[in-house]
Design a protein around this motif. Sequence first.
Motif, PDB file in Angstrom:
ATOM      1  N   UNK A   1     -13.673   6.835  -7.893  1.00  0.00           N
ATOM      2  CA  UNK A   1     -13.633   7.848  -8.940  1.00  0.00           C
ATOM      3  C   UNK A   1     -12.861   9.097  -8.519  1.00  0.00           C
ATOM      4  N   UNK A   2     -11.894   9.491  -9.344  1.00  0.00           N
ATOM      5  CA  UNK A   2     -11.124  10.709  -9.121  1.00  0.00           C
ATOM      6  C   UNK A   2      -9.924  10.551  -8.220  1.00  0.00           C
ATOM      7  N   UNK A   3      -9.815   9.416  -7.534  1.00  0.00           N
ATOM      8  CA  UNK A   3      -8.745   9.284  -6.546  1.00  0.00           C
ATOM      9  C   UNK A   3      -7.376   9.160  -7.193  1.00  0.00           C
ATOM     10  N   UNK A   4      -7.266   8.419  -8.292  1.00  0.00           N
ATOM     11  CA  UNK A   4      -5.969   8.268  -8.951  1.00  0.00           C
ATOM     12  C   UNK A   4      -5.417   9.619  -9.403  1.00  0.00           C
ATOM     13  N   UNK A   5      -6.268  10.451  -9.991  1.00  0.00           N
ATOM     14  CA  UNK A   5      -5.820  11.769 -10.459  1.00  0.00           C
ATOM     15  C   UNK A   5      -5.379  12.639  -9.280  1.00  0.00           C
ATOM     16  N   UNK A   6      -6.162  12.613  -8.203  1.00  0.00           N
ATOM     17  CA  UNK A   6      -5.815  13.424  -7.042  1.00  0.00           C
ATOM     18  C   UNK A   6      -4.524  12.934  -6.398  1.00  0.00           C
ATOM     19  N   UNK A   7      -4.373  11.624  -6.275  1.00  0.00           N
ATOM     20  CA  UNK A   7      -3.140  11.086  -5.705  1.00  0.00           C
ATOM     21  C   UNK A   7      -1.925  11.480  -6.524  1.00  0.00           C
ATOM     22  N   UNK A   8      -2.049  11.378  -7.830  1.00  0.00           N
ATOM     23  CA  UNK A   8      -0.928  11.743  -8.692  1.00  0.00           C
ATOM     24  C   UNK A   8      -0.505  13.191  -8.447  1.00  0.00           C
ATOM     25  N   UNK A   9      -1.491  14.067  -8.251  1.00  0.00           N
ATOM     26  CA  UNK A   9      -1.191  15.483  -8.059  1.00  0.00           C
ATOM     27  C   UNK A   9      -0.553  15.757  -6.693  1.00  0.00           C
ATOM     28  N   UNK A  10      -1.134  15.219  -5.622  1.00  0.00           N
ATOM     29  CA  UNK A  10      -0.634  15.563  -4.291  1.00  0.00           C
ATOM     30  C   UNK A  10       0.664  14.849  -3.954  1.00  0.00           C
ATOM     31  N   UNK A  11       0.912  13.691  -4.567  1.00  0.00           N
ATOM     32  CA  UNK A  11       2.206  13.038  -4.337  1.00  0.00           C
ATOM     33  C   UNK A  11       3.300  13.714  -5.160  1.00  0.00           C
ATOM     34  N   UNK A  12       2.952  14.185  -6.352  1.00  0.00           N
ATOM     35  CA  UNK A  12       3.931  14.889  -7.177  1.00  0.00           C
ATOM     36  C   UNK A  12       4.377  16.187  -6.508  1.00  0.00           C
ATOM     37  N   UNK A  13       3.451  16.858  -5.810  1.00  0.00           N
ATOM     38  CA  UNK A  13       3.786  18.114  -5.135  1.00  0.00           C
ATOM     39  C   UNK A  13       4.397  17.880  -3.751  1.00  0.00           C
ATOM     40  N   UNK A  14       4.508  16.628  -3.344  1.00  0.00           N
ATOM     41  CA  UNK A  14       5.045  16.242  -2.031  1.00  0.00           C
ATOM     42  C   UNK A  14       4.134  16.669  -0.884  1.00  0.00           C
ATOM     43  N   UNK A  15       2.897  17.047  -1.198  1.00  0.00           N
ATOM     44  CA  UNK A  15       1.942  17.354  -0.133  1.00  0.00           C
ATOM     45  C   UNK A  15       1.539  16.094   0.605  1.00  0.00           C
ATOM     46  N   UNK A  16       1.586  14.957  -0.092  1.00  0.00           N
ATOM     47  CA  UNK A  16       1.279  13.678   0.523  1.00  0.00           C
ATOM     48  C   UNK A  16       2.446  12.726   0.301  1.00  0.00           C
ATOM     49  N   UNK A  17       2.946  12.182   1.401  1.00  0.00           N
ATOM     50  CA  UNK A  17       3.969  11.141   1.345  1.00  0.00           C
ATOM     51  C   UNK A  17       3.440   9.921   2.085  1.00  0.00           C
ATOM     52  N   UNK A  18       4.139   8.818   1.978  1.00  0.00           N
ATOM     53  CA  UNK A  18       3.679   7.591   2.632  1.00  0.00           C
ATOM     54  C   UNK A  18       4.849   6.872   3.283  1.00  0.00           C
ATOM     55  N   UNK A  19       4.557   6.182   4.373  1.00  0.00           N
ATOM     56  CA  UNK A  19       5.587   5.473   5.117  1.00  0.00           C
ATOM     57  C   UNK A  19       4.986   4.265   5.814  1.00  0.00           C
ATOM     58  N   UNK A  20       5.848   3.281   6.105  1.00  0.00           N
ATOM     59  CA  UNK A  20       5.408   2.139   6.896  1.00  0.00           C
ATOM     60  C   UNK A  20       5.982   2.194   8.311  1.00  0.00           C
ATOM     61  N   UNK A  21       6.468   3.366   8.700  1.00  0.00           N
ATOM     62  CA  UNK A  21       6.930   3.600  10.068  1.00  0.00           C
ATOM     63  C   UNK A  21       6.159   4.778  10.656  1.00  0.00           C
ATOM     64  N   UNK A  22       5.765   4.665  11.907  1.00  0.00           N
ATOM     65  CA  UNK A  22       4.985   5.725  12.547  1.00  0.00           C
ATOM     66  C   UNK A  22       5.733   7.053  12.481  1.00  0.00           C
ATOM     67  N   UNK A  23       5.124   8.090  11.914  1.00  0.00           N
ATOM     68  CA  UNK A  23       5.823   9.374  11.748  1.00  0.00           C
ATOM     69  C   UNK A  23       5.554  10.340  12.900  1.00  0.00           C
ATOM     70  N   UNK A  24       6.323  11.394  12.947  1.00  0.00           N
ATOM     71  CA  UNK A  24       6.030  12.520  13.832  1.00  0.00           C
ATOM     72  C   UNK A  24       5.081  13.460  13.104  1.00  0.00           C
TER      73      UNK A  24
ATOM     74  N   UNK B   1       0.840  -1.200   0.000  1.00  0.00           N
ATOM     75  CA  UNK B   1       0.000   0.000   0.000  1.00  0.00           C
ATOM     76  C   UNK B   1       0.872   1.245   0.000  1.00  0.00           C
ATOM     77  N   UNK B   2       1.878   1.258   0.846  1.00  0.00           N
ATOM     78  CA  UNK B   2       2.797   2.399   0.902  1.00  0.00           C
ATOM     79  C   UNK B   2       3.479   2.613  -0.441  1.00  0.00           C
ATOM     80  N   UNK B   3       3.898   1.520  -1.072  1.00  0.00           N
ATOM     81  CA  UNK B   3       4.581   1.622  -2.364  1.00  0.00           C
ATOM     82  C   UNK B   3       3.675   2.226  -3.424  1.00  0.00           C
ATOM     83  N   UNK B   4       2.414   1.813  -3.463  1.00  0.00           N
ATOM     84  CA  UNK B   4       1.506   2.342  -4.479  1.00  0.00           C
ATOM     85  C   UNK B   4       1.237   3.826  -4.269  1.00  0.00           C
ATOM     86  N   UNK B   5       1.098   4.241  -3.007  1.00  0.00           N
ATOM     87  CA  UNK B   5       0.855   5.665  -2.741  1.00  0.00           C
ATOM     88  C   UNK B   5       2.080   6.488  -3.121  1.00  0.00           C
TER      89      UNK B   5
END
Length: 423
Positions: free
Chosen positions: A65-88, A51-55
Amino acid sequence: MPLTLYADFQPETREQLTIAVVGLGYIGLPTAAVLARAGHRVIGYDIKPEVVASVREGRSHLVEPGLDLLLAAVTASKSLTATDEAPEAEAYLITVPTPTKSGDFNHPDLSSVFSAVDAIAPRLKAGALVVLESTSPVGTTNQVARRIAELRPDLKVATGASDRDAGEVDVAYSPERVIPGRTLRELETNARVVGGVTPQAARRAAALYRSLTSGEILLTDDRSAEFVKLAENAFRDVNIAYANELSLVCDELDLNVWEIIQLANHHPRVNILTPGPGVGGHCIAVDPWFIVAQAPETARLIRTARLVNDGKPRFVIEKVCELMDLDPAFRLGCLGMTFKADVDDFRESPSLNIAKALSALYPGRVVCADPYGHALPADHGLALVEAEEALAQPVVLALVPHVEFRAANRPDAQVVDACGLWA
């Protein structure tokens, strides 16, 4: 704390936060994406590496509907990142599943909630906000607050309304109210119930959700907010149970339930729902049991509705068996296995369970079609075919009215229509 309607609630500043969304499933992933679009720095945290890898690649692991396009945009802008370790983070939204345990009254399994709390507790700092979104029995949010207090004795955690606004870590509850297929839109427009362990926690959580939704924000205490979600889904379950029980009675009296409901719904104050093969999904099939578990002697109607809906698959199976046993050469085509139409969600799906049961009863004689069959686990054990082949069988069972199936004419076959596909 009295219920307060915050239709025009606005925080003094549109604060941009670092928010960790714990659990990137059907609710967590869309929520993380929408929060990132709203301007927050969002870290999606999930224990599943795939799951982390796909995000991280800007891809959704689920159909919405619409989630793939939104994910592509917010991950490209680094507004959304993903991790498998609990973050601060400054705020944490816990969106992990809360299924039920087997046994009397199907008691809720809160292990994922407490595992999430255990994971984030070491990362908490003074000023953190923790919001539980997972559907939970009354008292769970307070258990979360007390668990954090035990794990982090160095932090002052408010664990009850008597603490008033005291606390370096605030804990609140706010259930989601979205439907698959419209999740993104409803996250941004639906009203939101926000309950705090303390008034301060409720206000802080409300400020966060104001950046997410244009809908009303209703503040209350954590216990009331927890029960609101359960009451909403139990209401829906009871209404579905009425429709399903009507279908059983009409079958016994040799009446067409679809016609009966259509005619009855012409009454200005009657709106009977559509019967189905049962009730599935992560909410309606599960949440009413949380009420029953906490009030087993009182929640009699809610318990009966659950039993009616849980018993409907057996009725469908028996109707199909009556036809299949007429001729050992008969083959069966099952249409649909998701828990509802036009989504790729198979959780608690009665249609999937019916298809598996019939495949076991008639090995080699059952084929199944579903436009989302590719999303099934690899070990599903079903014979998947295209809809045309399923419709061509001597016996056809309609389980889910996917739009693809609605375009097909009623086949010249022995038909069991469990969902009103050709009503």
